[in-house]
Design a protein around this motif. Structure first.
Motif, PDB file in Angstrom:
ATOM      1  N   LYS A   1       0.904  -1.055  -0.038  1.00  0.00           N
ATOM      2  CA  LYS A   1      -0.050  -0.024  -0.073  1.00  0.00           C
ATOM      3  C   LYS A   1       0.854   1.246   0.210  1.00  0.00           C
ATOM      4  O   LYS A   1       2.041   1.233   0.272  1.00  0.00           O
ATOM      5  N   GLN A   2       0.154   2.388  -0.498  1.00  0.00           N
ATOM      6  CA  GLN A   2       0.860   3.652  -0.166  1.00  0.00           C
ATOM      7  C   GLN A   2       0.954   4.174   1.201  1.00  0.00           C
ATOM      8  O   GLN A   2       0.299   3.892   2.025  1.00  0.00           O
ATOM      9  N   ARG A   3       2.172   4.885   1.202  1.00  0.00           N
ATOM     10  CA  ARG A   3       2.361   5.699   2.695  1.00  0.00           C
ATOM     11  C   ARG A   3       1.042   6.536   2.979  1.00  0.00           C
ATOM     12  O   ARG A   3       0.799   7.477   1.958  1.00  0.00           O
ATOM     13  N   GLU A   4       0.612   6.536   4.125  1.00  0.00           N
ATOM     14  CA  GLU A   4      -0.431   7.318   4.629  1.00  0.00           C
ATOM     15  C   GLU A   4      -0.262   8.049   5.681  1.00  0.00           C
ATOM     16  O   GLU A   4       0.552   7.434   6.696  1.00  0.00           O
ATOM     17  N   LEU A   5      -1.007   9.318   5.785  1.00  0.00           N
ATOM     18  CA  LEU A   5      -0.832   9.937   7.409  1.00  0.00           C
ATOM     19  C   LEU A   5      -1.399   9.064   8.280  1.00  0.00           C
ATOM     20  O   LEU A   5      -2.861   8.519   7.978  1.00  0.00           O
ATOM     21  N   VAL A   6      -0.957   8.935   9.493  1.00  0.00           N
ATOM     22  CA  VAL A   6      -1.670   8.276  10.832  1.00  0.00           C
ATOM     23  C   VAL A   6      -2.018   9.428  11.653  1.00  0.00           C
ATOM     24  O   VAL A   6      -3.352   9.443  12.117  1.00  0.00           O
ATOM     25  N   ALA A   7      -1.101  10.504  11.905  1.00  0.00           N
ATOM     26  CA  ALA A   7      -1.755  11.468  12.828  1.00  0.00           C
ATOM     27  C   ALA A   7      -0.594  12.750  12.622  1.00  0.00           C
ATOM     28  O   ALA A   7       0.615  12.418  12.236  1.00  0.00           O
ATOM     29  N   GLY A   8      -1.127  13.654  13.039  1.00  0.00           N
ATOM     30  CA  GLY A   8      -0.104  14.895  12.926  1.00  0.00           C
ATOM     31  C   GLY A   8      -0.404  15.968  14.077  1.00  0.00           C
ATOM     32  O   GLY A   8      -1.565  15.758  14.717  1.00  0.00           O
ATOM     33  N   VAL A   9       0.539  16.758  14.486  1.00  0.00           N
ATOM     34  CA  VAL A   9       0.710  17.761  15.425  1.00  0.00           C
ATOM     35  C   VAL A   9       0.929  18.969  15.118  1.00  0.00           C
ATOM     36  O   VAL A   9       2.151  18.953  14.623  1.00  0.00           O
ATOM     37  N   THR A  10       0.452  20.144  15.545  1.00  0.00           N
ATOM     38  CA  THR A  10       1.208  21.387  15.192  1.00  0.00           C
ATOM     39  C   THR A  10       2.102  21.907  16.431  1.00  0.00           C
ATOM     40  O   THR A  10       1.937  21.070  17.391  1.00  0.00           O
ATOM     41  N   ARG A  11       2.972  22.882  16.274  1.00  0.00           N
ATOM     42  CA  ARG A  11       3.605  23.367  17.468  1.00  0.00           C
ATOM     43  C   ARG A  11       2.859  23.567  18.735  1.00  0.00           C
ATOM     44  O   ARG A  11       3.154  23.629  19.656  1.00  0.00           O
ATOM     45  N   ILE A  12       1.425  24.216  18.384  1.00  0.00           N
ATOM     46  CA  ILE A  12       0.882  24.552  19.424  1.00  0.00           C
ATOM     47  C   ILE A  12      -0.257  23.486  20.059  1.00  0.00           C
ATOM     48  O   ILE A  12      -1.159  23.589  20.938  1.00  0.00           O
TER      49      ILE A  12
ATOM     50  N   SER B   1      -9.077   5.780  10.734  1.00  0.00           N
ATOM     51  CA  SER B   1      -8.789   4.391  11.004  1.00  0.00           C
ATOM     52  C   SER B   1      -8.409   4.176  12.620  1.00  0.00           C
ATOM     53  O   SER B   1      -8.310   3.115  13.444  1.00  0.00           O
ATOM     54  N   VAL B   2      -7.678   5.370  13.020  1.00  0.00           N
ATOM     55  CA  VAL B   2      -7.011   5.296  14.319  1.00  0.00           C
ATOM     56  C   VAL B   2      -7.489   6.356  15.251  1.00  0.00           C
ATOM     57  O   VAL B   2      -7.083   6.446  16.409  1.00  0.00           O
ATOM     58  N   LYS B   3      -8.403   7.028  15.107  1.00  0.00           N
ATOM     59  CA  LYS B   3      -9.224   7.944  16.104  1.00  0.00           C
ATOM     60  C   LYS B   3      -9.782   7.154  17.532  1.00  0.00           C
ATOM     61  O   LYS B   3     -10.282   6.200  17.102  1.00  0.00           O
ATOM     62  N   GLY B   4      -9.398   7.642  18.370  1.00  0.00           N
ATOM     63  CA  GLY B   4      -9.824   7.024  19.943  1.00  0.00           C
ATOM     64  C   GLY B   4      -8.830   6.042  20.196  1.00  0.00           C
ATOM     65  O   GLY B   4      -8.723   5.574  21.227  1.00  0.00           O
ATOM     66  N   ARG B   5      -7.699   5.578  19.358  1.00  0.00           N
ATOM     67  CA  ARG B   5      -6.792   4.363  19.786  1.00  0.00           C
ATOM     68  C   ARG B   5      -5.250   4.839  19.901  1.00  0.00           C
ATOM     69  O   ARG B   5      -4.584   4.630  20.645  1.00  0.00           O
ATOM     70  N   PHE B   6      -5.254   5.991  19.059  1.00  0.00           N
ATOM     71  CA  PHE B   6      -3.720   6.577  18.949  1.00  0.00           C
ATOM     72  C   PHE B   6      -3.706   7.829  19.317  1.00  0.00           C
ATOM     73  O   PHE B   6      -4.517   8.564  19.151  1.00  0.00           O
ATOM     74  N   THR B   7      -2.639   8.442  20.172  1.00  0.00           N
ATOM     75  CA  THR B   7      -2.272   9.314  20.550  1.00  0.00           C
ATOM     76  C   THR B   7      -1.037  10.233  20.117  1.00  0.00           C
ATOM     77  O   THR B   7      -0.042   9.473  20.358  1.00  0.00           O
TER      78      THR B   7
ATOM     79  N   ASN C   1      -2.576   2.237  20.918  1.00  0.00           N
ATOM     80  CA  ASN C   1      -3.171   1.400  21.814  1.00  0.00           C
ATOM     81  C   ASN C   1      -4.430   0.539  20.946  1.00  0.00           C
ATOM     82  O   ASN C   1      -4.582   1.077  20.182  1.00  0.00           O
ATOM     83  N   SER C   2      -4.836  -0.421  21.808  1.00  0.00           N
ATOM     84  CA  SER C   2      -5.857  -1.396  20.844  1.00  0.00           C
ATOM     85  C   SER C   2      -5.298  -1.788  19.609  1.00  0.00           C
ATOM     86  O   SER C   2      -6.065  -1.450  18.562  1.00  0.00           O
ATOM     87  N   LEU C   3      -4.370  -2.220  19.718  1.00  0.00           N
ATOM     88  CA  LEU C   3      -3.775  -2.234  18.034  1.00  0.00           C
ATOM     89  C   LEU C   3      -4.516  -3.417  17.332  1.00  0.00           C
ATOM     90  O   LEU C   3      -4.947  -4.501  17.895  1.00  0.00           O
TER      91      LEU C   3
END
Length: 118
Positions: free
Chosen positions: A43-54, A62-68, A83-85
């Motif tokens: 599969k192609q590379r995909e975004l899992v999660a991102g965070v800004t400076r603030i 697919s990962v909401k509620g499980r990943f932070t 979590n909950s992998l």
């Protein structure tokens, strides 16, 4: 150019947890957006999660509620608590700088392998 080194992957059973780390070679304070991406087999590379400076975050559905995702600017490190992998979370996980639309840019590191067994 910042160098990024991912770590923390491994083999885990479904339902288990892992914490990934992304260590930068220089300060990430000035980097507005950082992201975790994954590439599953075939599969192609995909975004899992991102965070800004603030601290604003964005997650794949697919990962909401499980990943932070979090970042520690003082330690030049970005984390991904998983979590909950599930078996479908299996893949190579990479971190990178990201644009404001969460697209990755910059050099890729080696990534860290995450394998979730059923």
């Amino acid at each position: 150019q910042v160098q990024l080194v991912e770590s923390g992957g491994g083999l885990v059973q479904a339902g288990g947890s892992l914490r990934l780390s992304c260590a930068a070679s220089r300060s990430i304070f000035s980097i507005n957006t950082m992201g975790w991406y994954r590439q599953a087999p075939g599969k192609q590379r995909e975004l899992v999660a991102g965070v800004t400076r603030i601290g604003n975050t964005n997650y794949a559905d697919s990962v909401k509620g499980r990943f932070t995702i979090s970042r520690d600017n003082a330690k030049n490190t970005v984390y991904l608590q998983m979590n909950s992998l599930r078996p479908e979370d299996t893949g190579v996980y990479y971190c990178n700088r990201a644009t404001t639309s969460w697209a990755p840019f910059g050099s890729w590191g080696q990534g860290t392998q995450v394998t979730v067994s059923s």
